[in-house]
Design an enzyme around this catalytic site. Structure first.
Site, mmCIF file in Angstrom:
data_model
loop_
_atom_site.group_PDB
_atom_site.id
_atom_site.type_symbol
_atom_site.label_atom_id
_atom_site.label_comp_id
_atom_site.label_asym_id
_atom_site.label_seq_id
_atom_site.Cartn_x
_atom_site.Cartn_y
_atom_site.Cartn_z
ATOM 1 N N CYS A 45 -70.998 -28.654 16.961
ATOM 2 C CA CYS A 45 -70.794 -27.193 17.109
ATOM 3 C C CYS A 45 -70.464 -26.947 15.438
ATOM 4 C CB CYS A 45 -69.616 -27.004 17.927
ATOM 5 S SG CYS A 45 -69.019 -25.197 17.988
ATOM 6 N N CYS B 59 -64.253 -14.600 10.935
ATOM 7 C CA CYS B 59 -65.268 -13.725 11.620
ATOM 8 C C CYS B 59 -64.832 -12.490 11.574
ATOM 9 C CB CYS B 59 -65.213 -14.128 13.007
ATOM 10 S SG CYS B 59 -66.801 -13.492 14.024
ATOM 11 N N CYS C 276 -63.737 -24.037 22.989
ATOM 12 C CA CYS C 276 -64.393 -22.638 22.442
ATOM 13 C C CYS C 276 -63.189 -21.780 22.401
ATOM 14 C CB CYS C 276 -65.357 -22.247 23.644
ATOM 15 S SG CYS C 276 -66.649 -23.014 23.727
ATOM 16 N N CYS D 125 -60.692 -14.284 21.192
ATOM 17 C CA CYS D 125 -60.969 -15.542 20.382
ATOM 18 C C CYS D 125 -59.990 -15.728 19.074
ATOM 19 C CB CYS D 125 -62.134 -15.180 19.885
ATOM 20 S SG CYS D 125 -62.898 -16.357 18.567
ATOM 21 N N GLU E 140 -64.589 -25.322 10.241
ATOM 22 C CA GLU E 140 -64.289 -26.271 11.595
ATOM 23 C C GLU E 140 -65.855 -26.612 12.037
ATOM 24 O OE1 GLU E 140 -61.444 -26.432 13.796
ATOM 25 O OE2 GLU E 140 -60.035 -25.416 12.453
ATOM 26 N N CYS F 175 -63.700 -10.185 18.928
ATOM 27 C CA CYS F 175 -63.511 -10.582 20.416
ATOM 28 C C CYS F 175 -62.061 -10.941 20.676
ATOM 29 C CB CYS F 175 -64.530 -11.770 20.528
ATOM 30 S SG CYS F 175 -65.983 -11.389 20.099
HETATM 31 S S1 SF4 Z 1 -66.303 -15.338 19.824
HETATM 32 FE FE1 SF4 Z 1 -64.986 -15.353 17.921
HETATM 33 S S2 SF4 Z 1 -66.183 -16.360 16.265
HETATM 34 FE FE2 SF4 Z 1 -67.533 -15.716 18.039
HETATM 35 S S3 SF4 Z 1 -68.099 -13.739 17.604
HETATM 36 FE FE3 SF4 Z 1 -66.336 -13.421 18.800
HETATM 37 S S4 SF4 Z 1 -64.705 -13.204 17.149
HETATM 38 FE FE4 SF4 Z 1 -66.471 -13.956 16.137
#
Ligand code: SF4
Length: 401
Positions: free
Chosen positions: A151, A158, A390, A165, A120, A162
């Site tokens: 962005c 990833c 985000c 996210c 993305e 988090c």
């Molecule tokens: S916010 Fe999402 S994309 Fe960014 S480091 Fe944490 S898990 Fe990975």
């Protein structure tokens, strides 16, 4: 050293070293010119019996003029273009496969890579909502040039988990190569016919900021990320001061970053004023607690007008209360770091068990930071209706309406 076990499509369990460069994960066409450095292009020219300066001509065509085919590199003799083609070389830059337009002007793209995977990339006209990336945004609105923020993603998925996210739910599929990172930028610049410097015409150059805050943890893909950064500065012509990389707090990455002679600006996705809360929402804190993070950040020398950015996603009742704001003030003041705070109002996503803070809570949190003379900005959510905001990036192919 960090390892990740992944199940391949063939059902084999494969161990990836997250510090390994992407090439070793077996990605990307071997003869793609896009993504190569000047030295590599010079070598190709010499190998094909041409003078080394032909390498510079290819470099300029790939990154400055953003040529999309060998035929378009008219600075090269026809015979050399034919020789490149015969040797199997092509430009092979990533391309936009799908795009989604938001009511607010934001565009989200699925950018297709050589192996058919997608990442993305997001285009946000007139900045990213905080009005404070880069150095001279105060000049923006009345000028005849366009201003926008792109962005950019650094990985497919990833490995950092988090909890707030959406991308985290994908896990890590693979690192992006330098060409795949820089190629997202050129694909978007081409789509919007953006002028960088005076390379593509006589008009006023546009003001483009880049934020490496899309899918992925750039410091888990450090070497490719920094190679892409250098291509974007030296090749595409975007000043380093207009780029910001965001990390979740990978301490060895920050230490390496501090030693770079030229680097983008640095943002840290902090999201909590203490280790207890941070560990809950960012399990990576167990590996690198806030004190270690602060110690690494102190080694990053800032230019006179530069500040570190702490990004802080506000999650209702988790980290958005007044005592959290006060604790954050003590943390920043106590660290001695010259920093500002970007407050990001959490964007609801499917399967994510958090709530959005109220506007009053957000305003009070910002006021508490500002009262302590810590610059604090609220990032307006962009492209909510197309899942571009985000934490929403997960290659969603629908929009919300
Ligand atoms: S916010 Fe999402 S994309 Fe960014 S480091 Fe944490 S898990 Fe990975």
């Amino acid at each position: 050293m960090m390892f990740l076990m992944r199940l391949t499509a063939a059902g084999n369990l494969v161990q990836f070293d997250l510090a390994e460069p992407a090439q070793q994960l077996g990605v990307g066409p071997s003869r793609a010119l896009f993504g190569m450095s000047l030295d590599e292009l010079n070598t190709i020219a010499l190998d094909l019996g041409e003078p080394a300066y032909r390498g510079q001509q290819i470099f300029d065509a790939l990154y400055r003029q953003r040529a999309d085919s060998l035929d378009a590199i008219t600075t090269l003799p026809l015979s050399f273009r034919a020789a490149l083609e015969a040797a199997g070389y092509s430009i092979a830059a990533p391309r936009i496969a799908q795009s989604f337009q938001s009511k607010d002007g934001t565009e989200r793209y699925l950018v297709e890579l050589a192996d058919g995977r997608t990442v993305e990339t997001v285009w946000m006209p007139e900045g990213d909502g905080t009005e404070e990336w880069g150095e001279d945004e105060e000049q923006s609105a009345s000028k005849p040039y366009r201003r926008a923020t792109i962005c950019v993603s650094s990985q497919v998925g990833c490995a950092v988990r988090c909890q707030f996210c959406f991308t985290a739910r994908m896990g890590l599929e693979r690192h992006l190569t330098a060409g795949e990172i820089a190629g997202q930028v050129t694909a978007v610049l081409n789509r919007h016919d953006v002028e960088i410097g005076s390379a593509r015409g006589q008009g006023n150059p546009d003001r483009i900021n880049l934020v490496f805050m899309g899918m992925g943890e750039p410091f888990h893909n450090y070497d490719n990320f920094m190679d892409a950064f250098r291509l974007l500065v030296d090749g595409v012509g975007i000043p380093a001061s207009r780029m910001t990389v965001s990390t979740s707090g990978i301490v060895p990455g920050i230490e390496a970053f501090a030693r770079e002679p030229l680097r983008p600006r640095l943002a840290i996705s902090l999201n909590a004023p203490n280790d207890d809360i941070r560990e809950r929402i960012m399990p990576i804190t167990r590996k690198w607690p806030i004190a270690e993070l602060v110690k690494a950040l102190k080694a990053v020398s800032l230019s006179p007008r530069e500040r570190l950015t702490f990004e802080y996603v506000l999650l209702a009742k988790v980290n958005d209360q007044m005592q959290h704001a006060e604790e954050l003030v003590s943390l920043i003041k106590g660290s001695g770091l010259r920093a500002k705070v970007n407050l990001i109002v959490w964007n609801p996503g499917p399967e994510l068990d958090f709530a959005m803070p109220s506007p009053d809570t957000v305003a009070a949190f910002q006021a508490a930071l500002r009262a302590a003379e810590i610059p604090a900005y609220i990032r307006r959510p962009r492209g909510l209706d197309i899942f571009a905001a985000c934490g929403q990036l997960k290659r969603t192919v629908e929009s919300s309406d």
